[in-house]
Design a protein around this motif. Structure first.
Motif, PDB file in Angstrom:
ATOM      1  N   UNK A  58       0.820  -1.211   0.000  1.00  0.00           N
ATOM      2  CA  UNK A  58       0.000   0.000   0.000  1.00  0.00           C
ATOM      3  C   UNK A  58       0.856   1.265   0.000  1.00  0.00           C
ATOM      4  N   UNK A  59       2.000   1.231   0.683  1.00  0.00           N
ATOM      5  CA  UNK A  59       2.861   2.416   0.734  1.00  0.00           C
ATOM      6  C   UNK A  59       4.039   2.279  -0.232  1.00  0.00           C
ATOM      7  N   UNK A  60       3.909   1.321  -1.175  1.00  0.00           N
ATOM      8  CA  UNK A  60       4.868   1.182  -2.278  1.00  0.00           C
ATOM      9  C   UNK A  60       6.289   0.915  -1.804  1.00  0.00           C
ATOM     10  N   UNK A  61       6.435   0.056  -0.812  1.00  0.00           N
ATOM     11  CA  UNK A  61       7.751  -0.410  -0.375  1.00  0.00           C
ATOM     12  C   UNK A  61       7.946  -1.829  -0.896  1.00  0.00           C
ATOM     13  N   UNK A  62       9.019  -2.028  -1.655  1.00  0.00           N
ATOM     14  CA  UNK A  62       9.314  -3.352  -2.191  1.00  0.00           C
ATOM     15  C   UNK A  62       9.687  -4.299  -1.050  1.00  0.00           C
ATOM     16  N   UNK A  63       9.031  -5.430  -1.036  1.00  0.00           N
ATOM     17  CA  UNK A  63       9.241  -6.403   0.029  1.00  0.00           C
ATOM     18  C   UNK A  63       9.699  -7.716  -0.588  1.00  0.00           C
ATOM     19  N   UNK A  64      10.807  -8.232  -0.112  1.00  0.00           N
ATOM     20  CA  UNK A  64      11.320  -9.507  -0.600  1.00  0.00           C
ATOM     21  C   UNK A  64      10.903 -10.612   0.355  1.00  0.00           C
ATOM     22  N   UNK A  65      10.976 -11.864  -0.070  1.00  0.00           N
ATOM     23  CA  UNK A  65      10.666 -12.968   0.848  1.00  0.00           C
ATOM     24  C   UNK A  65      11.521 -12.952   2.114  1.00  0.00           C
ATOM     25  N   UNK A  66      12.787 -12.579   1.996  1.00  0.00           N
ATOM     26  CA  UNK A  66      13.645 -12.507   3.186  1.00  0.00           C
ATOM     27  C   UNK A  66      13.173 -11.418   4.147  1.00  0.00           C
ATOM     28  N   UNK A  67      12.741 -10.272   3.587  1.00  0.00           N
ATOM     29  CA  UNK A  67      12.200  -9.206   4.436  1.00  0.00           C
ATOM     30  C   UNK A  67      10.979  -9.694   5.203  1.00  0.00           C
ATOM     31  N   UNK A  68      10.104 -10.407   4.495  1.00  0.00           N
ATOM     32  CA  UNK A  68       8.873 -10.888   5.118  1.00  0.00           C
ATOM     33  C   UNK A  68       9.171 -11.917   6.201  1.00  0.00           C
ATOM     34  N   UNK A  69      10.063 -12.846   5.907  1.00  0.00           N
ATOM     35  CA  UNK A  69      10.421 -13.865   6.902  1.00  0.00           C
ATOM     36  C   UNK A  69      11.068 -13.231   8.130  1.00  0.00           C
ATOM     37  N   UNK A  70      11.863 -12.197   7.908  1.00  0.00           N
ATOM     38  CA  UNK A  70      12.479 -11.506   9.032  1.00  0.00           C
ATOM     39  C   UNK A  70      11.426 -10.840   9.902  1.00  0.00           C
ATOM     40  N   UNK A  71      10.444 -10.211   9.266  1.00  0.00           N
ATOM     41  CA  UNK A  71       9.373  -9.559  10.022  1.00  0.00           C
ATOM     42  C   UNK A  71       8.551 -10.581  10.803  1.00  0.00           C
ATOM     43  N   UNK A  72       8.274 -11.736  10.189  1.00  0.00           N
ATOM     44  CA  UNK A  72       7.506 -12.782  10.865  1.00  0.00           C
ATOM     45  C   UNK A  72       8.275 -13.292  12.083  1.00  0.00           C
TER      46      UNK A  72
END
Length: 317
Positions: free
Chosen positions: A122-136
């Motif tokens: 929604x805020x146009x930030x590119x998210x990679x699978x590694x970014x997502x896994x880190x956040x989780x």
């Protein structure tokens, strides 16, 4: 200059309910490569959830038949009936508890991954699978606590509301004012559910995106909800109507094809309905993500105060 000011005014204007629903359709597309695993996990978990409870459905059905025999005053009760009932209760309670706990965590990780992915889209930030896994990995515990509070509050308010409405309706006659009071109480309880459910859904988005969680996320959702109650309740109502329609379609198809020619027929139909329900849950999360940002915008806040940017930068380093 005049055109730029006009465009800025349009972009900062609050979105209507229909516009929020429309904008929510774009979030899955903007999620890019992360959309497919989210859809796959949602479809698998929803279908597996239905399959598990469908598999243990004969246990409560058999339990009901045994209890009905126990209630009836007859001399032809099977021996050890009470022991059989106790064994069925233990079996069902054990299996249902394990399944419920397993899918509690399935929904937990799905909600965290989906809400954070849609928020970044929604805020146009590119998210990679590694970014997502880190956040989780960083936020699963906080999301679990928030979700746990929501479950407790939902159960508590549901029990209190049901007991209050049932007590009034059972003690009242249709022609009496007490009955009308009971109906009014039921309507008020439903409106309260819409109000609280919207806030609770937004608190999950807050936990996924910001650093607050638990009571903090629930309290922050109260503040953000000020001035946005009408839009939030209408959105929740529309999402709930579709969900009820999905389960209504399942019930209608089962009744139309009853008795089934094979045991696989109702199970197959149920898995299809569960898959549709899973996709609708993903869209519902997109709706609450957009609504969350709308609530921030209505209070003069933007993404500048988020902690998501440092988290993404750290993940990419």
């Amino acid at each position: 200059m005049g055109f730029s000011s006009k465009a800025l005014a349009v972009s900062s204007a609050p979105l209507s309910v229909s516009r929020i629903l429309w904008e929510s359709l774009h979030l899955p597309i903007k999620s890019g490569q992360l959309l497919f695993p989210l859809i796959l996990f949602s479809l698998l978990s929803s279908s597996l959830f239905f399959y598990c409870f469908y598999s243990i459905a004969p246990i409560p059905l058999d339990l009901v038949s045994k209890i009905s025999i126990l209630i009836k005053e007859t001399k032809h009760r099977p021996p050890n009936l009470l022991l059989d009932i106790e064994r069925d209760l233990k079996d069902f309670a054990g299996l249902a508890s394990v399944i419920t706990l397993f899918f509690f965590f399935c929904y937990l990780f799905l909600a965290l991954a989906t809400l954070y992915t849609f928020a970044m889209a929604h805020i146009d930030i590119d998210l990679t699978p590694n970014d997502l896994l880190l956040r989780i990995s960083r936020r699963w515990y906080q999301t679990m606590i928030t979700r746990f509070y929501i479950v407790l509050l939902t159960i508590g308010i549901g029990i209190l509301s049901s007991l209050g409405v049932a007590t009034v309706l059972l003690e009242a006659d249709v022609s009496r004012p007490v009955f009308r009071f009971g109906v009014s109480l039921a309507i008020l309880s439903f409106l309260l559910y819409l109000y609280l459910s919207t806030r609770w859904s937004m608190s999950l988005a807050i936990t996924a995106v910001e650093e607050t969680w638990g009571i903090g996320a629930l309290s922050w959702s109260v503040e953000l909800y000020i001035g946005n109650k009408k839009r939030g309740m209408v959105l929740t109502l529309m999402l709930l109507v579709v969900k009820v329609a999905i389960y209504g379609a399942f019930a209608a198809v089962i009744m139309a094809s009853w008795p089934p020619r094979s045991k696989e027929t109702p199970m197959g139909i149920g898995c299809i309905i569960a898959a549709v329900n899973g996709l609708w849950d993903l869209y519902s999360m997109a709706v609450y993500t957009v609504f969350y940002y709308e609530c921030r915008k209505s209070h003069g806040l933007d993404c500048a105060g988020f902690s998501v940017a440092p988290v993404t930068v750290t993940a990419m380093q």
